[in-house]
Motif scaffolding. Structure first.
Motif, mmCIF file in Angstrom:
data_model
loop_
_atom_site.group_PDB
_atom_site.id
_atom_site.type_symbol
_atom_site.label_atom_id
_atom_site.label_comp_id
_atom_site.label_asym_id
_atom_site.label_seq_id
_atom_site.Cartn_x
_atom_site.Cartn_y
_atom_site.Cartn_z
ATOM 1 N N PRO A 1 36.801 19.814 46.925
ATOM 2 C CA PRO A 1 36.374 20.687 45.823
ATOM 3 C C PRO A 1 34.921 21.136 45.964
ATOM 4 N N GLY A 2 34.568 22.107 45.104
ATOM 5 C CA GLY A 2 33.151 22.505 45.007
ATOM 6 C C GLY A 2 32.977 24.002 45.228
ATOM 7 N N ALA A 3 31.984 24.537 44.503
ATOM 8 C CA ALA A 3 31.564 25.946 44.645
ATOM 9 C C ALA A 3 32.744 26.903 44.453
ATOM 10 N N GLY A 4 33.536 26.621 43.420
ATOM 11 C CA GLY A 4 34.636 27.540 43.086
ATOM 12 C C GLY A 4 35.709 27.592 44.156
ATOM 13 N N GLY A 5 35.768 26.537 44.979
ATOM 14 C CA GLY A 5 36.806 26.497 46.011
ATOM 15 C C GLY A 5 36.307 26.953 47.372
ATOM 16 N N THR A 6 35.081 27.492 47.422
ATOM 17 C CA THR A 6 34.606 28.054 48.703
ATOM 18 C C THR A 6 34.173 26.963 49.684
ATOM 19 N N LEU A 7 33.868 25.761 49.206
ATOM 20 C CA LEU A 7 33.533 24.684 50.170
ATOM 21 C C LEU A 7 34.775 24.330 50.984
ATOM 22 N N GLY A 8 35.884 24.212 50.300
ATOM 23 C CA GLY A 8 37.145 23.884 50.998
ATOM 24 C C GLY A 8 37.558 25.000 51.937
ATOM 25 N N ALA A 9 37.337 26.250 51.501
ATOM 26 C CA ALA A 9 37.711 27.406 52.349
ATOM 27 C C ALA A 9 36.864 27.411 53.616
ATOM 28 N N THR A 10 35.575 27.100 53.447
ATOM 29 C CA THR A 10 34.675 27.070 54.621
ATOM 30 C C THR A 10 35.108 25.995 55.605
ATOM 31 N N ARG A 11 35.464 24.833 55.066
ATOM 32 C CA ARG A 11 35.914 23.725 55.928
ATOM 33 C C ARG A 11 37.193 24.146 56.681
ATOM 34 N N ALA A 12 38.123 24.728 55.940
ATOM 35 C CA ALA A 12 39.425 25.096 56.536
ATOM 36 C C ALA A 12 39.269 26.166 57.609
ATOM 37 N N ALA A 13 38.337 27.091 57.379
ATOM 38 C CA ALA A 13 38.164 28.203 58.330
ATOM 39 C C ALA A 13 37.717 27.699 59.692
ATOM 40 N N ARG A 14 37.126 26.491 59.721
ATOM 41 C CA ARG A 14 36.601 25.989 60.995
ATOM 42 C C ARG A 14 37.530 24.981 61.660
ATOM 43 N N THR A 15 38.694 24.767 61.109
ATOM 44 C CA THR A 15 39.593 23.772 61.725
ATOM 45 C C THR A 15 40.348 24.415 62.890
ATOM 46 N N LYS A 16 40.892 23.553 63.740
ATOM 47 C CA LYS A 16 41.601 24.006 64.945
ATOM 48 C C LYS A 16 42.850 24.797 64.525
ATOM 49 N N PRO A 17 43.047 25.989 65.085
ATOM 50 C CA PRO A 17 44.212 26.807 64.677
ATOM 51 C C PRO A 17 45.505 26.340 65.352
ATOM 52 N N ASP A 18 45.908 25.096 65.044
ATOM 53 C CA ASP A 18 47.103 24.543 65.711
ATOM 54 C C ASP A 18 48.244 24.288 64.723
ATOM 55 N N GLY A 19 48.015 24.679 63.471
ATOM 56 C CA GLY A 19 49.084 24.513 62.471
ATOM 57 C C GLY A 19 49.056 23.169 61.775
ATOM 58 N N TYR A 20 48.118 22.285 62.167
ATOM 59 C CA TYR A 20 48.096 20.947 61.556
ATOM 60 C C TYR A 20 47.086 20.828 60.431
ATOM 61 N N THR A 21 46.271 21.869 60.233
ATOM 62 C CA THR A 21 45.414 21.923 59.038
ATOM 63 C C THR A 21 45.545 23.328 58.459
ATOM 64 N N LEU A 22 46.049 23.385 57.226
ATOM 65 C CA LEU A 22 46.266 24.676 56.564
ATOM 66 C C LEU A 22 45.456 24.694 55.280
ATOM 67 N N PHE A 23 45.353 25.879 54.665
ATOM 68 C CA PHE A 23 44.508 26.016 53.479
ATOM 69 C C PHE A 23 45.303 26.581 52.318
#
Ligand code: ASP
Length: 332
Positions: free
Chosen positions: A74-96
């Motif tokens: 959580p945090g910053a209206g959801g943008t902290l989680g979005a920022t974290r997710a945007a940097r994860t490996k694009p392998d389908g094992y971390t989604l947002f």
């Protein structure tokens, strides 16, 4: 001659890597998912996003044959989680789990957003929407939305309005409402509307707009009063509760849409597997009835394909850019 040989070897090496890479990716893709999948939820446990995500995750996991772990960031209206997710490996094992705030409004509310909803993510499928309820404590002096709006206009910034932070759907709907009724509230941001609702019931804040799936048990339990709904039509689960559009504010509609987004670069095979699993869940009447019985009014099944969901995300960005500008909200 040596130079040419070197070039040919390098090209051959390049092709070999490409083939191996493609081969490795297709091997990984072909039995996706072969381990647990993580869904990042950018709001606190207990809020509507968390609740909808866990309900959908549980059913989709059954179709995938793998567990889905919900990770609340959580945090910053959801943008902290979005920022974290945007940097994860694009392998389908971390989604947002993206929504109206993080994927549509955020670019117009934050000057230094550390992700781009359309560049850094690809849409996978859209969840059911949830309308919202205008909520006050059951012993609140306000009996109707009109009474609340009148008090807000007469006493600018006196009434405290709980939200899940700048850019959250509860904040966007509240700003839209304030601009529409020409009143000013004091917004109180939380890490999610779960903790905000606790304070509403405790009397620390005066009013909230929150999604019907989490409002329902509190209203049915007599702890909160729904003065109105933001849906197009009344909901049987909220007997006697009018909609804003039928009475005080014709045309005023607000609902929170959500969906699963994957980091850009996620293989299309992976996205197809995820979408097929969700389509099977939507075909299960017990699953969809369960959503409806929890106040989740609209099933956006037609938006399941990434194409329409991507178009929808873009159209929502244009809509909220206008609403934010017209409400005079300056990016922070
Ligand atoms: N989805 C809610 C909002 O955007 C927050 C939450 O789920 O806690 O306001």
């Amino acid at each position: 001659m040596v130079g040419l040989t070197k070039v040919i070897l390098r090209l051959a090496a390049g092709v070999a890597v490409a083939v191996a890479g493609a081969g490795a990716v297709s091997a990984a893709e072909s039995n996706y998912p072969n381990r647990a999948v993580t869904w990042i939820v950018p709001f606190a446990v207990g809020g509507p996003t968390d609740a909808v995500a866990r309900t959908v995750a549980q059913r989709v996991a059954t179709e995938l044959g793998q567990s889905i772990i919900v990770d609340n960031v959580p945090g910053a209206g959801g943008t902290l989680g979005a920022t974290r997710a945007a940097r994860t490996k694009p392998d389908g094992y971390t989604l947002f789990v993206g929504h109206i705030g993080t994927m549509a409004a955020a670019p117009y509310l934050f000057n230094a957003l550390n992700y781009d909803p359309l560049r850094d993510f690809v849409p996978v499928f859209r969840f059911p929407d949830t309308p919202m309820a205008l909520l006050v404590r059951s012993d609140s002096p306000f009996k109707t939305a009109s009474e609340l709006f009148e008090a807000a206009r007469k006493n600018p910034e006196k009434l405290t309005f709980g939200t899940a932070g700048v850019g959250s759907s509860s904040h966007l709907a509240a700003e839209h409402l304030a601009a529409t009724i020409k009143a000013k509230f004091t917004f109180v941001p939380y890490k999610g509307t779960g903790p905000a609702m606790t304070d509403l019931m405790g009397g620390q804040i005066d009013v909230m707009l929150d999604q019907t799936n989490v409002a329902l048990p509190q209203v049915q339990g007599g702890r909160l009063k729904a003065l109105a709904l933001t849906s197009q039509s009344r909901m049987p689960l909220f007997p006697g509760v009018p909609t804003l559009t039928e009475r005080e504010l014709p045309g005023f509609l607000a609902s929170t849409w959500y969906g699963i987004y994957a980091p850009a670069g996620t293989p299309s095979v992976v996205i197809d597997v995820l979408r097929e699993a969700y389509l099977k869940a939507l075909a299960d009447k017990s699953f969809t009835d369960g959503l409806k019985n929890n106040g989740i009014d609209v099933l956006a099944a037609d938006q399941v394909k990434p194409g329409p969901f991507g178009d929808f995300t873009r159209s929502e960005q244009a809509k909220w850019q206008r609403v934010i500008r017209d409400a005079g909200i300056t990016p922070q």
